[in-house]
Write an enzyme that holds these catalytic residues in place. Structure first.
Site, PDB file in Angstrom:
ATOM      1  N   HIS A 101     -10.119  -5.342  -3.498  1.00 50.52           N
ATOM      2  CA  HIS A 101      -8.802  -5.604  -2.912  1.00 50.52           C
ATOM      3  C   HIS A 101      -8.968  -5.963  -1.443  1.00 50.52           C
ATOM      4  CE1 HIS A 101      -9.658  -1.286  -2.612  1.00 50.52           C
ATOM      5  NE2 HIS A 101      -9.027  -1.329  -1.447  1.00 50.52           N
ATOM      6  N   ASN A 150     -12.876  -3.193   2.408  1.00 49.17           N
ATOM      7  CA  ASN A 150     -13.774  -2.038   2.487  1.00 49.17           C
ATOM      8  C   ASN A 150     -14.758  -2.104   1.318  1.00 49.17           C
ATOM      9  OD1 ASN A 150     -12.387  -1.024   4.719  1.00 49.17           O
ATOM     10  ND2 ASN A 150     -10.956   0.116   3.443  1.00 49.17           N
ATOM     11  N   ASP A 204       0.851  -1.193   0.000  1.00 48.83           N
ATOM     12  CA  ASP A 204       0.000   0.000   0.000  1.00 48.83           C
ATOM     13  C   ASP A 204       0.887   1.243   0.000  1.00 48.83           C
ATOM     14  OD1 ASP A 204      -3.217   0.559   0.934  1.00 48.83           O
ATOM     15  OD2 ASP A 204      -1.790   2.231   1.080  1.00 48.83           O
ATOM     16  N   ILE A 205       0.521   2.194  -0.844  1.00 47.79           N
ATOM     17  CA  ILE A 205       1.345   3.401  -1.017  1.00 47.79           C
ATOM     18  C   ILE A 205       1.310   4.307   0.221  1.00 47.79           C
ATOM     19  CG2 ILE A 205      -0.350   4.974  -2.077  1.00 47.79           C
ATOM     20  CD1 ILE A 205       1.771   5.488  -4.291  1.00 47.79           C
TER      21      ILE A 205
END
Ligand code: AMP
Ligand code: ZN
Length: 118
Positions: A105, A92, A35-36
């Protein structure tokens, strides 16, 4: 590999390698990236290569692929050394679920204590 992609989707662009990402694993069905903007010391995203908008949109034909993704998560947790210390997996879904990117995801969060909403 399925060619079902969405031109406007950032994760489809990552899958097609049009946008750079730190890829930890990929096969015909899925990709695992960092994750960025990590929300934990270890924060990874597991996504199907097929563009599926979110968890509501999974079909019967996706069941095998989803099983493979869940099994890969188990292996990654062990590889990353968080299987014993513990981790969370999160999907989510839609607005109130906090979904921002509309390509299915699964978040893997770990590497530190994560007592929170659930
Ligand atoms: P969600 O709220 O479940 O839709 O989560 C989307 C996640 O994607 C967030 O944790 C973002 O930090 C992450 N993200 C957004 N853009 C990128 C990117 N280019 N590479 C890796 N992770 C990203
Ligand atoms: Zn997509």
């Amino acid at each position: 590999m399925t060619e079902e992609k969405n031109k406007e989707c950032i994760f489809c662009k990552i899958i097609k390698k049009e946008i750079a990402a730190e890829i930890l694993y990929e096969d015909d069905d899925m990709m695992v990236i960092k994750d960025i903007r990590p929300k934990a010391r270890i924060h990874l995203l597991v996504m199907p290569k097929k563009h599926i908008r979110n968890f509501n949109e999974i079909g019967e034909e996706d069941r095998e692929m989803l099983g493979k993704m869940m099994y890969k998560i188990k292996e990654i947790a062990k590889d990353k050394g968080i299987d014993e210390s513990g981790y969370k997996i999160v999907i989510n879904t839609n607005k109130e679920g906090g979904q921002i990117i509309y390509h299915l995801h699964i978040h893997i969060l770990g590497g530190e204590p994560l007592m929170g909403v659930v």
